[in-house]
Design an enzyme around this catalytic site. Structure first.
Site, PDB file in Angstrom:
ATOM      1  N   ASP A 165     -48.712 -60.419 -21.912  1.00  0.00           N
ATOM      2  CA  ASP A 165     -48.711 -59.550 -23.093  1.00  0.00           C
ATOM      3  C   ASP A 165     -47.310 -59.283 -23.628  1.00  0.00           C
ATOM      4  O   ASP A 165     -47.034 -58.236 -24.190  1.00  0.00           O
ATOM      5  CB  ASP A 165     -49.383 -58.221 -22.740  1.00  0.00           C
ATOM      6  CG  ASP A 165     -48.889 -57.663 -21.406  1.00  0.00           C
ATOM      7  OD1 ASP A 165     -47.714 -57.922 -21.052  1.00  0.00           O
ATOM      8  OD2 ASP A 165     -49.666 -56.989 -20.722  1.00  0.00           O
ATOM      9  N   GLU A 187     -54.388 -64.660 -18.078  1.00  0.00           N
ATOM     10  CA  GLU A 187     -54.456 -63.216 -17.813  1.00  0.00           C
ATOM     11  C   GLU A 187     -55.023 -62.474 -19.031  1.00  0.00           C
ATOM     12  O   GLU A 187     -54.520 -61.434 -19.460  1.00  0.00           O
ATOM     13  CB  GLU A 187     -53.087 -62.650 -17.429  1.00  0.00           C
ATOM     14  CG  GLU A 187     -53.160 -61.352 -16.636  1.00  0.00           C
ATOM     15  CD  GLU A 187     -51.791 -60.865 -16.182  1.00  0.00           C
ATOM     16  OE1 GLU A 187     -51.557 -60.809 -14.958  1.00  0.00           O
ATOM     17  OE2 GLU A 187     -50.953 -60.529 -17.042  1.00  0.00           O
ATOM     18  N   GLU A 201     -47.443 -53.727 -25.162  1.00  0.00           N
ATOM     19  CA  GLU A 201     -48.224 -54.717 -24.420  1.00  0.00           C
ATOM     20  C   GLU A 201     -49.712 -54.684 -24.765  1.00  0.00           C
ATOM     21  O   GLU A 201     -50.352 -55.737 -24.910  1.00  0.00           O
ATOM     22  CB  GLU A 201     -48.031 -54.509 -22.909  1.00  0.00           C
ATOM     23  CG  GLU A 201     -46.662 -54.916 -22.382  1.00  0.00           C
ATOM     24  CD  GLU A 201     -45.631 -53.806 -22.493  1.00  0.00           C
ATOM     25  OE1 GLU A 201     -45.909 -52.809 -23.186  1.00  0.00           O
ATOM     26  OE2 GLU A 201     -44.547 -53.939 -21.880  1.00  0.00           O
ATOM     27  N   HIS A 287     -40.438 -48.683 -13.469  1.00  0.00           N
ATOM     28  CA  HIS A 287     -39.694 -49.309 -14.570  1.00  0.00           C
ATOM     29  C   HIS A 287     -40.350 -49.136 -15.934  1.00  0.00           C
ATOM     30  O   HIS A 287     -39.766 -49.500 -16.940  1.00  0.00           O
ATOM     31  CB  HIS A 287     -39.542 -50.809 -14.302  1.00  0.00           C
ATOM     32  CG  HIS A 287     -40.794 -51.591 -14.578  1.00  0.00           C
ATOM     33  ND1 HIS A 287     -41.839 -51.635 -13.681  1.00  0.00           N
ATOM     34  CD2 HIS A 287     -41.177 -52.326 -15.648  1.00  0.00           C
ATOM     35  CE1 HIS A 287     -42.799 -52.375 -14.193  1.00  0.00           C
ATOM     36  NE2 HIS A 287     -42.438 -52.811 -15.384  1.00  0.00           N
ATOM     37  N   ARG A 289     -41.486 -48.267 -19.496  1.00  0.00           N
ATOM     38  CA  ARG A 289     -40.842 -47.585 -20.615  1.00  0.00           C
ATOM     39  C   ARG A 289     -41.518 -46.251 -20.912  1.00  0.00           C
ATOM     40  O   ARG A 289     -40.867 -45.250 -21.159  1.00  0.00           O
ATOM     41  CB  ARG A 289     -40.875 -48.505 -21.852  1.00  0.00           C
ATOM     42  CG  ARG A 289     -40.195 -47.946 -23.077  1.00  0.00           C
ATOM     43  CD  ARG A 289     -40.436 -48.845 -24.294  1.00  0.00           C
ATOM     44  NE  ARG A 289     -39.910 -50.200 -24.111  1.00  0.00           N
ATOM     45  CZ  ARG A 289     -40.678 -51.256 -23.890  1.00  0.00           C
ATOM     46  NH1 ARG A 289     -41.989 -51.125 -23.813  1.00  0.00           N
ATOM     47  NH2 ARG A 289     -40.143 -52.448 -23.744  1.00  0.00           N
ATOM     48  N   HIS A 320     -34.388 -50.452 -11.078  1.00  0.00           N
ATOM     49  CA  HIS A 320     -34.346 -51.249 -12.310  1.00  0.00           C
ATOM     50  C   HIS A 320     -32.922 -51.236 -12.862  1.00  0.00           C
ATOM     51  O   HIS A 320     -32.225 -50.215 -12.791  1.00  0.00           O
ATOM     52  CB  HIS A 320     -35.318 -50.640 -13.329  1.00  0.00           C
ATOM     53  CG  HIS A 320     -35.627 -51.529 -14.477  1.00  0.00           C
ATOM     54  ND1 HIS A 320     -34.852 -51.576 -15.607  1.00  0.00           N
ATOM     55  CD2 HIS A 320     -36.633 -52.417 -14.675  1.00  0.00           C
ATOM     56  CE1 HIS A 320     -35.366 -52.444 -16.460  1.00  0.00           C
ATOM     57  NE2 HIS A 320     -36.451 -52.969 -15.924  1.00  0.00           N
TER      58      HIS A 320
END
Length: 979
Positions: A165, A187, A201, A287, A289, A320
């Protein structure tokens, strides 16, 4: 496909077009003299910077033109990892002569992507090198779209493959679609159903799946998502996840980097413990966002776990590279020696770190798949997830991002994770063969021809919508779940828990163990109700003090007893025996509690006696007595129990004297996931046809309709008993407690096992029957047997889920009406068809006392008759909200009790209680057949809401009942629903 599905597809198409319009508007300029914007120079620079390992001259060569070309476009490290095994398979000796494979990188994660492929002995053929400093998503999209389009013009592939994605996946797949080249999506079908979480995504993958030709869904769940979105089922293939292939590939390789720093840290930590059971390694990754605003709280939660378990927990935290993330992480874990903050771990090493870990705390996606694949516990720190399969199957616990929830869940997992009897499903996301399956599907696509599906043609879809919208039959149908699936859902809600022996029960993970007996969260109040049995009080006190987990408080109560003076004298004598300074404590502790005759060491024996003396001397402050002349019957002890201050309470009949390990056993049981319920000494079905417990000596835990003798439960549950009107105050406290707990809190009731090999766990003594015969045992008192039958009948009338309900196998239909004419009309229209289907009809109404229903007439036509009794408890007219609440609770019990998998209503009656019933059915995914009299609508607004939730609506115009054509249609609908 129904109208709503097509509507969703149409909406998605509009979103897609708008999205593309915005993108391309950034490329076009206002000056007509120069069609392309100044960004064209950027494209040219990037194009010039592109690295080619693929020989474009091969395109027109004789050897390559006959082979289909497959272009695989990657951009990020995760794409590289998940596509590497697929690339290896497609480039294997077998497929080398079947098609030509070109790997193109956009350079979104240039170096990390290259390293990921090298780990699998794969390489990039074309590197576009498009990454720039501080780029925006739209900038990156523009560059990827344009440059991939250029490459498509040069390569002219027959199929383009994208994974996941990412922006690379979306832009590349759109560029391919604009060149009429089919797209294969690896996927496919992952959904959080929240466009903003994760962003972008969720938007990316929805758009890709709206036009992809081949969709490789990792799970059956993902395939079902795609089908429900309107994708053609023959374009969807359940393959497993290629990320699992990649992970298994590295797991099976001989590892030669054992001297890696992080692995040495883990080895050194484990060497400090003689057994792995005593040490726990937690791997943490963060990690996302969308979690940045919660990062500080999430880190604080992990830090709390580290502090609370400093000696036996090691936390590995690959941080990260984002500087904002690093700053928060380093500040949060400063000074914590058992938290190892490391740089991102290379893929070759990461799998070994994961395999050494016991618990994974993450907000990532791929790690969920990898951890589950090797049976690791996963605590998911996200508000939404596109991989819910593990949550439903019990291998992943979605906790969210809040501090308290993370700490609580992790502490519980630290208790459960080392259980030897714990097994977690490992093949949820694939078996490591996804790449082979995908390669075979692609080969079949090119050489065997893609199987067409007539249901995916334009005409079929438009015809199906037209039939629903414009049909002269005036019926609109929403496809419900299949009858088998609906039946399984109801059955699983109702089916009793497994009957386990004591040994099997004690092996189940529990939040409790006896070492926590002084922890206030496991404190118990014991309530003993006495009436006419004498000579038991001292024995009761000693039995409770002998418990391996003694109660915090002991309440002895007796009301309107015929022997109050004798009972009072017993209490005074018992108090004096245990008074401070009495020799009885010394004798009792050495002879009964600690047993000096055994071979225990002097230290252990001395410690036991000291603890016993302390407990013994506390008795005066633990023991409370309540008595009075008012006859509170069997309910008084429960009314008093509402006042207890401990989390747990156990209410006893005075003939059930527990043995020394009963409280310990009960606490273990109630703190397991499947057997968290009311635990009794004895129990029976509602019919009271068989008795589990001391009489039958049942050696397994048994789920029952009603339990008695003793009731071990959380004290908050007692209030459920008094939620509804009492049908009798003379008896039936056990029925009211168990039925209401079932109805209002989905709390089950269990009879504890009677293990002949361990009498210390029994909740009764060897002379139980002899004691019982000396008092007023329920059922033997004059009048109580008939009262109990009346209570059972009233509970069933209102709605009850009984222990044998799940055994009903006939198709069942529930009919709801509030007038006699409506009831007879609805039942009469379905009787013959339900008989043909070997089905049963059940009837329910809101409050029979406020209707003109002739119950005797209706009962002759149905298997069971039910009355929600709305407003009956308080003898008042309830508000619409309170009436709806009563219907929601009662409906659930009626559906489970009757095992009905569809309901029939007269939607035009449009009352508030009918609306509540339809809403409850809608929430339970139960099909609603709505007979809608257009000229008899009572409340338009409510009727429209009911229409919106109905699965099937048959509209009847200008008549009092359906005509023969509409009845035939109803029969057809029943046939479809129950096939």
């Amino acid at each position: 496909m129904n109208s709503k599905e097509v509507g969703r597809v149409g909406l998605l198409t509009v979103i897609l077009l708008l999205f593309c319009y915005v993108i391309m508007s950034n490329v076009l300029v206002k000056n007509n003299k120069d069609f392309f914007s100044p960004r064209r120079n950027i494209f040219r620079v990037n194009h010039d910077r592109a690295t080619y390992r693929y020989d474009h001259s091969k395109i027109n060569s004789v050897n390559s033109t006959h082979l289909p070309k497959v272009l695989i476009v990657l951009g990020t490290r995760p794409e590289g990892i998940k596509c590497a095994p697929l690339i290896a398979e497609l480039k294997s000796d077998y497929y080398r002569s079947r098609f030509e494979v070109i790997v193109l990188s956009t350079g979104q994660h240039q170096q990390m992507l290259r390293q990921a492929l090298i780990a699998f002995q794969q390489k990039i053929d074309i590197d576009l090198n498009l990454m720039t400093h501080n780029q925006t998503l739209s900038d990156l999209f523009n560059r990827v779209f344009s440059e991939v389009a250029n490459q498509i013009n040069i390569i002219r592939p027959n199929l383009l493959i994208v994974q996941g994605d990412t922006t690379t996946a979306l832009a590349s797949s759109l560029a391919s679609a604009y060149h009429s080249i089919p797209v294969a999506h690896v996927e496919a079908g992952l959904r959080s159903f929240n466009l903003l979480n994760p962003y972008p995504e969720e938007l990316n993958r929805k758009i890709i799946d709206s036009f992809a030709k081949l969709m490789f869904a990792p799970t059956t769940f993902a395939k079902e998502v795609l089908v429900r979105e309107g994708a053609c089922e023959t374009d969807i293939f359940t393959t497993g996840n290629t990320g699992v292939d990649a992970f298994y590939h590295h797991q099976n390789r001989t590892y030669t980097m054992k001297n890696a720093s992080i692995l040495r840290t883990i080895d050194n930590f484990k060497k400090n413990f003689t057994s792995e059971i005593n040490s726990t390694i937690i791997l943490v990754t963060m990690h996302r966002r969308e979690n940045f605003e919660y990062l500080s709280d999430m880190c604080r939660a992990v830090a709390t776990i580290a502090k609370e378990h400093e000696k036996n927990v090691l936390i590995i935290f690959p941080v990260h590279p984002n500087p904002n993330v690093k700053h928060v992480v380093f500040n949060s874990f400063s000074g914590l020696n058992n938290v190892k903050i490391v740089d991102p771990i290379s893929y070759e090493i990461f799998g070994h770190v994961l395999s050494q870990s016991d618990i994974v705390m993450t907000d990532s996606g791929g790690i969920q798949e990898e951890a589950v694949s090797i049976g690791k516990s996963v605590i998911l720190m996200r508000m939404t997830t596109e991989r819910p399969e593990g949550i439903y199957l019990g291998t992943i616990k979605q906790i969210g991002v809040l501090y308290d929830e993370i700490v609580q869940a992790t502490n519980l997992e630290l208790i459960n994770v080392k259980s030897k009897n714990r097994t977690l499903k490992t093949n949820i996301f694939g078996d490591g063969q996804a790449s082979k399956k995908i390669a075979a599907i692609i080969d079949n696509y090119f050489y065997q021809g893609h199987r067409p599906n007539s249901k995916c043609t334009t005409k079929f879809r438009q015809d199906s919508i037209a039939r629903a919208v414009y049909s002269n039959l005036n019926a609109s149908i929403q496809t419900p779940l299949s009858h088998t699936l609906r039946r399984n859902i109801i059955n699983n809600l109702t089916k009793v828990r497994s009957a386990l022996t004591l040994n099997e029960l004690l092996k189940i993970p529990s939040r409790y163990n006896v070492s926590l007996k002084t922890d206030q969260q496991f404190a118990i109040t014991a309530v003993i109700g006495i009436y006419r049995r004498e000579g038991l009080i001292r024995r009761w006190i000693e039995a409770l003090l002998l418990q391996t987990h003694p109660p915090k408080e002991i309440w002895i109560i007796y009301f309107a007893s015929p022997i109050p003076h004798k009972l009072n004298l017993e209490i005074q004598e018992t108090r004096s025996l245990f008074a401070n300074g009495s020799n009885h404590c010394n004798e009792w502790c050495t002879q009964k509690k600690c047993d000096t005759s055994n071979n225990s060491s002097n230290g252990i024996l001395s410690n036991c006696i000291q603890q016993c003396l302390t407990l013994c001397k506390q008795l005066p402050s633990m023991l409370f007595v309540a008595m009075g002349e008012m006859q509170l019957k069997y309910f008084g002890r429960f009314q008093l129990s509402l006042q207890c201050q401990t989390k747990y309470v156990i209410v006893f009949d005075d003939d059930c004297i527990p043995q020394i390990r009963y409280f310990e056993t009960a606490l273990h049981t109630i703190n397991t996931e499947p057997y968290r319920g009311i635990l009794g000494t004895k129990g029976t079905p509602a019919s009271e046809s068989y008795y589990y417990g001391p009489v039958s000596k049942t050696n397994q835990i048994i789920e029952a309709d009603v339990v008695g003798g003793s009731w071990f439960m959380e004290s908050e549950w007692v209030k459920l008993m008094f939620h509804d009107k009492m049908q009798s105050w003379n008896t039936g406290e056990d029925f009211h407690l168990c039925a209401n707990a079932r109805k209002y809190a989905n709390i089950r009731s269990f009879v504890m096992p009677v293990d002949a090999n361990d009498i210390s766990t029994h909740s009764f003594s060897n002379d139980y029957l002899s004691i019982s015969d000396r008092g007023d045992t329920t059922g033997r008192v004059a009048g109580t047997a008939s009262s109990r039958r009346h209570i059972v009948n009233q509970l069933w009338l209102r709605g009850d889920r009984l222990m044998d309900s799940y055994k009903k196998s006939r198709p069942a239909l529930l009919v709801y009406a509030e007038t006699n004419n409506d009831a007879l009309m609805l039942i009469e229209n379905v009787r013959k068809q339900m008989a043909k289907l070997s089905g049963s009809i059940h009837f329910v109404t809101s409050n029979v006392l406020k209707t003109n229903l002739v119950t005797s007439e209706i009962k002759k036509m149905v298997v069971s008759f039910h009355d929600f009794m709305v407003g009956r408890d308080y003898g008042s007219d309830p508000t619409p909200i309170t009436a709806a609440a009563e219907v929601l609770y009662a409906f659930d019990m009626v559906m489970q009790g009757t095992q009905s998998t569809a309901i029939l209503i007269l939607g035009s009656s449009s009352t508030g209680t009918l609306f509540a019933l339809v809403a409850a059915a809608f929430l339970r995914n139960i099909p609603i057949i709505n007979i809608y009299m257009e000229n008899s609508v009572i409340d338009v607004r409510t009727a429209e809401a009911i229409l919106a939730m109905s699965s099937v609506t048959i509209r009847v115009f200008g008549k009092l009942a359906p005509n023969s054509l509409e009845t035939e249609q109803l029969n057809h609908i029943l046939l479809e629903l129950y096939q």
